[in-house]
Structure formats: C-alpha cells, structure tokens
Design a protein around this motif. Structure first.
Motif, PDB file in Angstrom:
ATOM      1  N   LYS A  68       0.823  -1.201   0.000  1.00  0.00           N
ATOM      2  CA  LYS A  68       0.000   0.000   0.000  1.00  0.00           C
ATOM      3  C   LYS A  68       0.863   1.260   0.000  1.00  0.00           C
ATOM      4  O   LYS A  68       1.986   1.269   0.528  1.00  0.00           O
ATOM      5  N   GLU A  69       0.284   2.335  -0.582  1.00  0.00           N
ATOM      6  CA  GLU A  69       0.942   3.636  -0.594  1.00  0.00           C
ATOM      7  C   GLU A  69       0.936   4.226   0.814  1.00  0.00           C
ATOM      8  O   GLU A  69      -0.067   4.111   1.531  1.00  0.00           O
ATOM      9  N   PRO A  70       2.015   4.863   1.260  1.00  0.00           N
ATOM     10  CA  PRO A  70       2.039   5.423   2.615  1.00  0.00           C
ATOM     11  C   PRO A  70       1.075   6.594   2.762  1.00  0.00           C
ATOM     12  O   PRO A  70       0.742   7.284   1.803  1.00  0.00           O
ATOM     13  N   THR A  71       0.640   6.793   3.960  1.00  0.00           N
ATOM     14  CA  THR A  71      -0.271   7.890   4.293  1.00  0.00           C
ATOM     15  C   THR A  71       0.558   9.102   4.701  1.00  0.00           C
ATOM     16  O   THR A  71       1.436   9.012   5.571  1.00  0.00           O
ATOM     17  N   ARG A  72       0.264  10.284   4.049  1.00  0.00           N
ATOM     18  CA  ARG A  72       1.040  11.489   4.355  1.00  0.00           C
ATOM     19  C   ARG A  72       0.120  12.698   4.410  1.00  0.00           C
ATOM     20  O   ARG A  72      -0.903  12.757   3.715  1.00  0.00           O
ATOM     21  N   ILE A  73       0.491  13.672   5.237  1.00  0.00           N
ATOM     22  CA  ILE A  73      -0.167  14.968   5.253  1.00  0.00           C
ATOM     23  C   ILE A  73       0.642  15.878   4.338  1.00  0.00           C
ATOM     24  O   ILE A  73       1.807  16.206   4.635  1.00  0.00           O
ATOM     25  N   VAL A  74       0.059  16.271   3.194  1.00  0.00           N
ATOM     26  CA  VAL A  74       0.808  17.040   2.201  1.00  0.00           C
ATOM     27  C   VAL A  74       0.637  18.539   2.393  1.00  0.00           C
ATOM     28  O   VAL A  74       1.440  19.329   1.899  1.00  0.00           O
ATOM     29  N   ARG A  75      -0.405  18.990   3.070  1.00  0.00           N
ATOM     30  CA  ARG A  75      -0.525  20.406   3.452  1.00  0.00           C
ATOM     31  C   ARG A  75      -0.732  20.445   4.952  1.00  0.00           C
ATOM     32  O   ARG A  75      -1.794  20.094   5.453  1.00  0.00           O
ATOM     33  N   ILE A  76       0.317  20.857   5.649  1.00  0.00           N
ATOM     34  CA  ILE A  76       0.289  20.789   7.097  1.00  0.00           C
ATOM     35  C   ILE A  76      -0.342  22.047   7.676  1.00  0.00           C
ATOM     36  O   ILE A  76      -0.350  23.106   7.026  1.00  0.00           O
ATOM     37  N   PRO A  77      -0.919  21.990   8.852  1.00  0.00           N
ATOM     38  CA  PRO A  77      -1.424  23.203   9.510  1.00  0.00           C
ATOM     39  C   PRO A  77      -0.265  24.138   9.843  1.00  0.00           C
ATOM     40  O   PRO A  77       0.843  23.689  10.162  1.00  0.00           O
TER      41      PRO A  77
END
Length: 1244
Positions: A538-547
C-alpha cells in the motif's frame, strides 16, 4: 579426487546432524489440533504424599491421577504385590482415574489397610509409576492410668516434672496447664523442654500447686488428652507472704535465705553429646540448667561464628534453632550456663546428613524417528545416593533389549530411535534417609506436516516497510520449507528475502512489484502441506498540506489546513487534538471540520494552544501540529489596528546572499501592514528530494527584521518563502526564492535510541531511531551496525542496512552484547554512538528452586527457604522468585475453605534463598510451590510443599445479640467465629455498668466452647451494661465483639418505636407490653423539630401472650358444663340435707375491647418507649368483686382456689377438687397463678 572429497563431506554431514538433533528435541506446540492426535505416554499429574497419615474416622482416599493418549489404565501394588481392588467390596477406583476410595460404611477397620501402595498408569506407549505411598492410620491413644504421688521438694532445689505423652501418630504437641485451663507461666527459671517435661531451674515457694497437668494435643484428630495433675509441695525455711511477690527472683533468694549454688545441667546430661540432622530441616539444640540464682545460657560454635541469618534463640535462650540446615552448619556447638557462683559447659557434636535431592531431574523427551537424545538423572545426598533406572516400572536390566539405548553412568543415551522404542523411564535416587522417583517419557513421534494458522491469509504492508509472511506449521521429522511466488521459486539471497527458522518469509523492503500470491510448502518423508498468502503493498499515508502557526483576534475565526494523501483502498480516520486532548465535533461545538481543514469559531484565550491533525489507517499514521495564538481585541490591544485593519500583504523581492555550506542570508521587502503592525515573520522552506512540494517551518523572526541568516543542513536543495503576521492574522505566503543547493557532508549526529533485545530465544533484534531528513547531509543514507559478545575478546561483527533494525540470528540464549551504530552517506561516516549493552532472547528457565521448605511457622506467617537457581539456568533477566500458594483446608474438621491460588514475589536477586510469606490464616493446611521467572517466562515449578500454620487467636464471634426479655434480666446470645483460627477452648465475657461517662468495675465470666448464651439479672430496670465478648484458643483471646444494652438519651432502656398517623386525634396504639412504663411524644413527620413534651403512662397487667386462652376452647367449655351440672346436683343434695345455703354473687363480665390501629395514612407520628420489655403477670388471684366471701357452705370448700366464676352464658368456669384441708387452701390463695379467665378480666 573430487569424488573422494565429496564422500568425506557426506561422512561429516551425519555427525553434524546428529549433534544438532541431540541437543534440539522436538518442541511440540500446544495447539489443540496437534495435541488431540498426539500419542503420548502416561504422565503422573497427582498423587498422595509419600508418608500418608489418615484419620480413622474418615474414608481413605489414595490419589493417583495421570494423563496420556490413549487414556491410561491404572493398577496398584500393595506391599510389593498386585492389589486387586475389584475383589474388595470396600475398595473402589474412580472412573478414568487411579484414585482409590476405601469406605467403611459396611464395617471394617482402617488399620487393616495400612501398608505401602504404589500406582501404575499404563497405555500402549508405556507405564508411569507413582511414589511409594506409606499409608498409616492416625493414632491418639489415651494417657496410661497412673497414680501420681505428691512431689515434695525443698525450696531452691531443681525439679523435673515428666510428661511422657502417649505415643501418637503423628506425635502430639505438649503443653502444661492448670485446672483453670490457663497455661503454666514460663520464664528463664521454669520452662518446658523439647521432650515435653517441665523443668524448674530452682523451685520457689510460690510454685506450690496441686494442678500441674501435662496436655497432649493430637493435631490430626483435633483431640487433647490430659495427664493426671501433679501436686507440688515445697518445703520452706521461711513462710511465704505477699511482700515476697514484689521481689525479683534474685532478691527473693536472699530474702528467703535460699542457699546459692553453681549451675548444673538438667538436660542434656554429661559434658558431651551428639546430634544428627538432615539437610533442609531445622536443627534444635537444648541446654537447661539448674542453679541458684537461675543461670543464664549462651551458645557458641567451636571454630567459627553462629550463622546470624539462620540462627534463632528460643525458650529464654535455652534452645538454639538453626533453620534450613546445610552442610556448612556441621560442627561442635557449646552451650554455657552461668550465674554469679560459677559456670558449666556442654558440647554437642552436630552431623548433617541429606536425603537425596535433585541436581538434574530427567525431563520428557520427544524425538522423531532416527534422531538421538539423552535422559540425565543427577542427584546428591549424604551418603551419596545410588541411581537405579527403570523402564515402564520394571528394572531396566530385566527389560527387553533395546539396541538404540545405552545406560552410561547417570544417563541413558538414545541413538537412531524408532517408533517402537517409546516408553516411560523412571529414575530412582535413594540412600538411607529417603528416595526420589522421577518419571520421564521418551516419545517417538512421526507426523506429516500440518498447518496451524489460518489459511489463505491476506497481508497488507506499507511500501518500503518490512513484510513478514508467516505460516505456522508442525511435523515430525522437522519439515523442509520452501516458498514460491506466482508459481516460481524464491531465491533466498539474504538481500531481499530471508527465511527464518520457523518458516516465516521476510521481505526486507516491500515494493509494489512484490505484490502477489505466495505459496508456502512444508514437507517431510510422511507428506507435505501447503498454503497461500496474498501480499498487498500500500501507498504510505502522508499529510501534504500541514497546519501552519496562526495568530488571530479574540472572537474571530481560526482555520487550520490538513490535506491528506493516502492509499484509496485503505479507509482513513482523521482526528484533531488540542494539547494532546481529542476535540469533539458535535453540532453545538465551536469546532468544525471538513475534508482538508478544521476551523474554530469565536475564539477566546482558552482556545490558545497546539493543535494536531492525525490521520490513521489500519497500517500507518501521520500527524502535524501548529500553534494558535489568540490576540486581544481592539479595546485591550496596545497596538490596536484601526477599524479598517486587515492582514498584511505578503513580503516581496526575496533575495539570497552570503552563500556558504551551512548558511545563507535571506532578505525581503515587507508588504503593506494594512493598519496593523507586523509582529512576526515566519520563514518556511521546501526541498525537492525527500518531501517535494511540502513547505515546512524553518524559523521565525521579529516584525522589524527583513534580513536574516538561515542555518541550513547539508545536501538539501532549498527554496524559501516568508509569511508576515500581525494582530489580524497571517499574510499570504510570498513568492518562493530561487533554489539553493547546499553541499553534502557526512552525518553530524549518530542515531539515537539504540537498543538490543531478543524476540526469540536464539536471536537479538537491534533497533534505533532513524535520522531526520535534515540530518542526512547526503545521498544514500545507511547505517553501520556493530555488535560483539560482551567480555569476549573478539572482533566486531557489523552489517550495513537502510532499515531501522537488524536481527542477529543463531545466538546463545540471553547473553550480553556490546552494540554501537553510526550513520553513513556517500560523503562519509558520521560519529559512532557510545557502546550500549543489549541481550539476546530469553528462554524458559530450565531449573526450579530446589529444596523448597518452610521454617518459623507462625499462625499468620512462615519463613520460606529454597536453594537458589544457578543464574545460568535462568536463560533471561531475573525478575523474581514467584511463590504460588493456596489454602488446602482448615485443621478444624468440617470448616470449608476456598482454595484460591495466590502468588508472592521475591524480587531481591537471584541469590536470594529465603523470604517471608505473610497474611496466612491460622490453623490451616497450605500447599505451595515456587518457580523462577525471567522477563518473559516462568520456569518449571518446584515440588509441592505442604505446611500447617499454628493456632492463632480467633476472629470475632459470628454474632453477639443482646435480648432484654424482661425488666430484671438481660439475655445474651452468640455464635462461634467464622474463622476460629484454632481449637476453641471457650469464651470470655467482660462487662461493666455504664452511666453516662462513668464506668463501673469490670466483671469477667468464662464459658465452655459449647456455651453460646448467658442470662444476667439486673439490679434494677434502669441499669445498663457494656459487654465485651471474645473467643479463646490455646494461644489467647481473639477479636472482641462489643455491645451495649439498649439505652436512649432519655431514661428507659426499652426499644424506641414510631407510628405514623395522618388523621386527627384521638388515636389508639396497639401492640404495647402489659404492665410496662412508656414515655410518649408527638412530633411532625415533615419537620421533626416540631414536637410535644414527653408524657409517661403505664399499661395494666395482662395475661401472657404466650399462653393459650383455654376458656374459649370448645372442649374446655363442654367439660366445664358437665362439671357444673354435677356440682348443681351436688348442691341440691346439700340443700336438702343441711336445709341451708348461701348466695353466690356473680359479677357480669365486662369487656373492654382494644381498638385496632387505623392503618390508613395519617399526618402525625408517635414514638414511645417502655421501661420494661416484659412485665410478669400478677401473682395474686381475687374474686370478681374484689372480695373473698367465706361461709360454711362456700364453694371454697370444693374449689382449688378461693373463688368461682361464671361465663357470659351462665356456665360455671373452674377447676374443682375435694377439699382436704381448709387452712392449707387458704394459705395458698395468694400464690396461685392467674387463671385464663382472670387474665382476660385483668385487661378490663
């Protein structure tokens, strides 16, 4: 030449395999699918103790339980011969068990069944044997009848009162008491010896008594036998008076002119003696001396000191106890008795012998056909025990020859075993002091491979993470394992794939192309088993626009971004936290979230904090945080913006200068402030290698700066942007700067969190925290991991990996390793970490604490001793010695207990050999065993040890009631304690009068154990008492149960009662006691403070409610009518004969009915109390009109009393006899009991 070399290699190979199989017997899994089909020889799991003493009043149960497959069959030997239980009608054997039950309901004596029993459990694979159980019947014989002459002795002389208790089984405990059942006071002058005799170092006049009685308590049958008492007469030179009682013994000798003399020994005799004790037992040495003044006793050991931790002085220093004797305790012990006249010594030579004890107890062995193994039996003792091997219960010498088996010393060696060689072997180690018997089976197991886990598993893994494809299996011989992917064999090169010993396939770094179907095949000579595993990457989970950090005015809206990129086949959960506490998003909440952000409405100062966005899937998670700063509104802000204030414009014209390897200067032009001063500039960066397109915070600066030096990391391709912040909020980001590539360098830091621990018993997993992206400093970051055995002068082993852990295989169990690690990239190596100590995996401890025993047995605690386990046998980090114990039974017959198993840990260190077990229940039988535990496993448990706690003081009586039956007595009732904690010898009741704060003198009353009630006469109805009741055992009085006779704030000691009324007065009270005083008041139920004054009244006397009103019984009325008719005829005859008569006035019966209490709801309440619970009936009887009329022709001449009465229907009621003595009748009139008819009228 090549062929010759190949033959040599093939010749060596069987030797290698032979050695591996010898030290690695098959470990059978506990999976029920394996266990139910596994053939297994019998194993004894429960048996009676070797020395088995039974109560003659009970049926005999000899336990023998065994497990095995097939289910074992059982048979017994008695006194070495076959015991046919089926032929004896009293003997039965439990189903699927070897336990014998011998019943005496139809007659017979238990003594007929005494002897030595041994149980045999057999199935197709062998025979297991129990210990030899010596069955004996408990005996508590009576004391022989004897006439004891008075003992006459001069004051100051020594004296021994012999006890000589009757020999019992087990031997009784002895103690001395007087006729009042109180113990004889003992001290340094007067004490009981180990043999039960009562010793007087010197006799004083105060010792004269007629009731020195020795008692023998037989614990097994809970009986006490008492010897006829001794009568002691003391010949004195001086009369004894009360003034002497206040003197100590030393002054007393001079005051009474008792001649002083040097010490001499009463026990033992002579100057030398010897003593033999077994290892592990308590050594008891005794010296009792005579002399005036009373000698003091001291103890020494020739050639050494007394063992401080094991020694205890008892019986006023006359007894030396050494607990848990070992070989170092042998030698000569000296006791010295001395007083001011002189001293004397006695030497005791102590020899320590030992019954056999295990050094290496044989354990079960499971092998595959053709494999090799051994059984080892090592035992020690003094004298050295002899070792005898048996197979299936018979001497191995007389068994059938077995070419695969050789007996070599204390071991049996097995080579190339076959299925037919399965058997149960017994090792018997014995010497003159005892024996040990251990069963160990050799089970030759052949089984085709079987899969133990779920079939067709689906395993999901994140890209670039490790993947483990696990297929648990079992087979014998051990199967060969192969893996295939999409039908093609996998090359186990150790780079991409690795096969673990348990068959698990490890993919070190899963990539999308690794996705697919994998086939597992396990095979041996008996067959094969296969299964398929589906792997999805599976593709990793990432936050691409961070707070981003945010400053906002109070009352405004704050918004945090959180845009997520993830594998769309994995469901995600997005959670928001404030200062690590989860936020709620209800419809009334100020927090609202959508797909890519979270907003906070109408913010206040308490909303300030750190907000974290966390996204989670079933495989991984990611999180990012930003801080919210709440600014004051216009009226409170020191630099308040105008009414038209807004966020600042973004900075412009970003320019880079002063370029260097680790820094750069960034300059910008601030944008328009929009009527609110800029308070802060936030510099962010983005790099295009590791996290392209993601802007990260770098640093922040004051609002008056526009040129700053940025500290950078090597080998990062940076571009920068700037955000301006004022009291309204953040500006839009500026346009990015040009890119700047810093030069590479070796890593500056070493990985943190280095540690090593075992995930299995033959490996060590080394793990660490990876470097941050900004710490890489160059391409191709990897880690050099180094390890070596601690305290071994060997070269470092190392491996280079890109992972965050490395597993070292084929290690010994739980050995220390030195570890270090350094990061390396294409520009060079970074610094090494300091050396860290790790350990390989733990295994189950292979030994149990030996020689488990107890000492210093008290009523609630006991000292526990054991031989520590060799640290080499722990196979892990020592955690504790863990003691399992449970209460088997109470020593009081018939008292049921719960056999709850409890644990007690002893944590000190592995060399600890003693501890204290507390919180035990007195007078109980306990069982216990001990294991040693490391961080993961418990080892085998020791032998089960049984012990019995001593008597203690009893608990409080189960209940204690005070029942005041009438005005002049108080009746007390109680019941025996729930936990007597011993044999009850009686109860003690202490009581005293109580009047406010004044307490009267205390009175004491003793009761026998079968007495549970007592009545006290009151001097008057107003006296009340405080009672203190306690039960007694031989040890003393137990917990006190205190009660006070009923009393209230106002005078009177009757119970308080309340009745609720809701109608207007008058009201009537029912259920009052006749002839009793009451105090009454009326108060409001809703407001109890609103109340009337108390009024006092007294009810009239009445007949007892316990009596039956026979005047209303039909048979009585009929009888009285018949008697009245006869009397009428008699009266007519009298009138005729005597021509005279008399008038007999009859008063009409008046009924004064008592109205019942109205049960409807009423709005008033009454409470009242009586001075008397029960008032006795009036003692005198009068006529209906209150007078007794007499005449010559009166019915008094015919009646038993002085009056007669008629019922309402005119019938005459009474009892008549022929008068014999008129004067006698008249004299008894006042003492007659009230008849039932008179009692009714007394109510009127």
């Amino acid at each position: 030449m090549w062929l010759q070399g190949q033959r040599a290699a093939l010749a060596v190979l069987p030797i290698i395999v032979l050695l591996w199989k010898k030290v690695a017997p098959i470990d059978v899994p506990l999976d029920p699918r394996i266990q139910q089909d596994l053939k297994q020889p019998p194993t004894i799991v429960k048996q009676s103790v070797k020395d088995y003493i039974v109560d003659p009043r009970d049926n005999i149960i000899i336990e023998c339980e065994a497990k095995g497959n097939p289910v074992p069959m059982f048979w017994w030997r008695r006194n070495g011969k076959y015991f046919n239980a089926e032929k004896d009608p009293r003997v039965s054997m439990r189903k699927r068990s070897g336990t014998l039950e011998i019943s005496f309901k139809t007659g017979g004596k238990p003594e007929e069944y005494e002897g030595e029993y041994q149980c045999f459990a057999s199935n197709d694979l062998g025979t297991a044997v129990s210990n030899k159980i010596l069955l004996r019947v408990s005996k508590s014989p009576l004391w022989p009848k004897e006439v004891l002459e008075p003992v006459v002795v001069s004051e100051g002389s020594p004296l021994i009162l012999p006890c000589n208790p009757p020999p019992g089984l087990p031997p009784p405990n002895t103690f001395w008491m007087n006729s009042a059942m109180m113990p004889i006071t003992q001290d340094s002058r007067v004490s009981m010896g180990l043999n039960g005799d009562l010793y007087f170092s010197n006799v004083l006049a105060k010792d004269a008594s007629t009731d020195y009685s020795c008692n023998a308590r037989f614990l097994f049958t809970h009986t006490i036998q008492q010897k006829n008492p001794f009568s002691l007469k003391v010949m004195t030179k001086e009369p004894y008076n009360d003034t002497h009682s206040s003197l100590n013994d030393t002054d007393l000798y001079g005051a009474r002119k008792i001649p002083e003399n040097a010490p001499s020994f009463l026990s033992p005799s002579g100057l030398h003696s010897s003593k033999m004790v077994l290892r592990g037992e308590d050594l008891l040495l005794e010296c009792i001396a005579a002399g005036v003044p009373t000698p003091n006793v001291k103890w020494f050991k020739n050639g050494g000191d007394l063992p401080e931790r094991k020694v205890k002085f008892e019986n006023y220093n006359k007894t030396l106890r050494i607990v848990s004797v070992s070989e170092e305790d042998l030698g000569d012990y000296v006791c010295m008795a001395s007083n001011k006249i002189g001293s004397i010594r006695h030497s005791i030579s102590v020899q320590v012998k030992a019954a056999p004890y295990w050094l290496n107890k044989p354990t079960n062995l499971v092998l595959a056909p053709g494999e090799n193994g051994q059984l080892v039996c090592l035992a020690s003792g003094n004298p050295k025990p002899s070792i005898e091997w048996l197979v299936n219960g018979e001497p191995i010498e007389s068994s059938l020859p077995n070419p695969s088996r050789d007996v070599v010393g204390d071991a049996i060696i097995f080579r190339s075993v076959q299925i037919s060689t399965s058997a149960v072997y017994q090792c018997n180690a014995s010497n003159e002091h005892g024996y040990l018997l251990a069963n160990a089976f050799v089970n030759i197991l052949d089984m085709a491979p079987r899969l133990l886990g779920p079939k067709n598993q689906l395993i999901k893994v994140i890209e670039n993470h490790q993947a483990f494809l696990d297929c648990p299996f079992f087979g014998s011989p051990y199967p060969d394992v192969r893996w295939f992917k999409n039908g093609h064999g996998i090359v186990l090169d150790g780079v991409k794939y690795r096969l673990h010993n348990n068959g698990t396939l490890e993919i070190k770094r899963a990539r999308p192309e690794d996705q697919g179907t994998y086939t597992f095949v396990a095979s041996n000579i008996l067959g094969k088993a296969e299964d398929q595993v589906r792997l999805e990457v599976k593709e990793p989970t990432r936050i691409v626009r961070i707070p981003e950090h945010l400053s906002a005015n109070r009352g405004s809206l704050a918004r945090f971004d959180c845009r997520i990129k993830h594998d769309h086949t994995l469901p995600i959960t997005v959670s928001w936290f404030k200062d690590d506490k989860p936020l709620g998003f209800g419809w009334m909440s100020k927090y609202k979230k959508d797909e890519d952000s979270m907003s906070i409405h109408n913010i206040h100062s308490d909303d300030e904090g750190t907000y974290t966005c966390t996204v989670t899937t079933e495989l991984d998670q990611d999180s990012a945080s930003a801080r919210l700063t709440v600014l004051e509104d216009d009226s409170l802000s020191p630099s308040k913006p105008s009414a038209f204030a807004d966020r600042p414009d973004p900075p412009e014209d970003l320019e880079l200068s002063d370029l260097s390897a680790r820094s750069v200067r960034l300059t910008w032009v601030p944008g328009n402030e929009n009527n609110s001063p800029v308070t802060q500039f936030l510099v962010q960066y983005e790099e295009n290698r590791l996290r392209p397109g993601e802007w990260q915070n770098l640093s922040s600066y004051a609002g008056d700066q526009n040129s700053v030096t940025l500290q950078l990391s090597p080998f990062v391709n940076y571009q920068f942007r700037v955000i301006a912040i004022n009291s309204v909020g953040q500006s839009r980001p500026s346009l990015p700067s040009t890119r700047y590539q810093t030069s590479g360098a070796p890593p500056d830091v070493a990985p943190s969190g280095l540690k090593g621990w075992g995930t299995g018993k033959t490996n060590m997993e080394i793990s660490w925290q990876p470097l941050l992206d900004t710490q890489r400093n160059g391409p191709e970051l990897r880690y050099i991991v180094s390890w070596r055995r601690k305290d071994h002068e060997e070269e470092w082993n190392n491996v280079t990996t890109i992972s965050t852990k490395h597993v070292v295989r084929d290690t010994e169990t739980y050995v220390p390793y030195e570890l270090k690690i350094q990061a390396v990239n294409d520009f060079g190596r970074g610094p090494e970490t300091n050396i860290v100590i790790g350990h390989s995996g733990e295994d189950k401890p292979s030994a149990a604490p030996a020689d488990l025993r107890v000492s210093k047995i008290d009523s609630t605690k006991v000292n526990v001793h054991w031989v520590p386990v060799d640290p080499r046998n722990i196979h892990g980090e020592f955690k504790e010695y863990r003691l399992y114990y449970w209460r088997e039974a109470s020593l009081l017959k018939g008292l049921r207990v719960t056999k709850e198993k409890k644990t007690k840990g002893f944590y000190s260190d592995v060399s600890q050999s003693t501890g204290i077990l507390t919180d035990l229940i007195p007078y109980s039988k306990y069982s216990m065993y001990m294991v040693i535990a490391n961080s993961k496993f418990e080892g085998p448990h020791s032998k089960i040890v049984e012990f019995e706690t001593k008597e203690g003081v009893p608990g409080a009586p189960k209940f204690f009631k005070i029942v005041q039956r009438n005005t002049d007595t108080i009746h007390l009732e109680w019941d025996k304690p729930l936990e007597p904690n011993g044999i009850l010898i009686g109860y003690t009741l202490k009581y005293n009068t109580v009047n406010g704060t004044q307490v009267g003198s205390q009175q004491v009353q003793s009761f026998f154990p079968n007495e549970t009630e007592y009545t006290i006469r009151l001097p008057d109805r107003f006296t009340r008492y405080k009672f203190y009741l306690s039960a007694r055992t031989q040890v003393g009085s137990g917990e006190v149960y205190a009660e006070e006779s009923p009393h209230f704030a106002n005078e009177g000691n009757g119970p308080m009662k309340s009745v609720l009324f809701k109608h207007q007065p008058p009201i009537k009270l029912a259920g009052l006691t006749a002839g009793a005083k009451y105090r009454l008041r009326v108060y409001s139920h809703e407001q109890p403070s609103i109340t009337s004054e108390y009024v006092t009244f007294e009810t009239s006397g009445a007949y007892s409610k316990d009596q039956v009103d026979i005047a209303t019984q039909g048979w009585f009325i009929g009888l009285m009518c018949a008697i009245a008719l006869l009397v009428l005829i008699l009266l007519i005859v009298c009138f005729i004969k005597r021509s005279r008569g008399g008038k007999y006035p009859v008063r009409e019966k008046k009924d004064l009915p008592l109205d019942p209490v109205d049960q409807k709801d009423q709005d008033g309440s009454f409470d009242y109390h009586s001075d008397e619970d029960n008032k006795p009936l009036q003692g005198s009887q009068t006529s209906l009109d209150g007078n007794v009329k007499e005449s010559d022709d009166s019915l008094v001449d015919y009646g038993e009393g002085g009056d007669g009465q008629f019922n309402e229907d005119g019938s005459f009621i009474g009892q008549y006899t022929v008068k014999k003595d008129k004067e006698e009748t008249e004299g008894n009139e006042s003492s007659e009991a009230t008849s039932p008819v008179n009692a009714i009228y007394s109510l009127a």
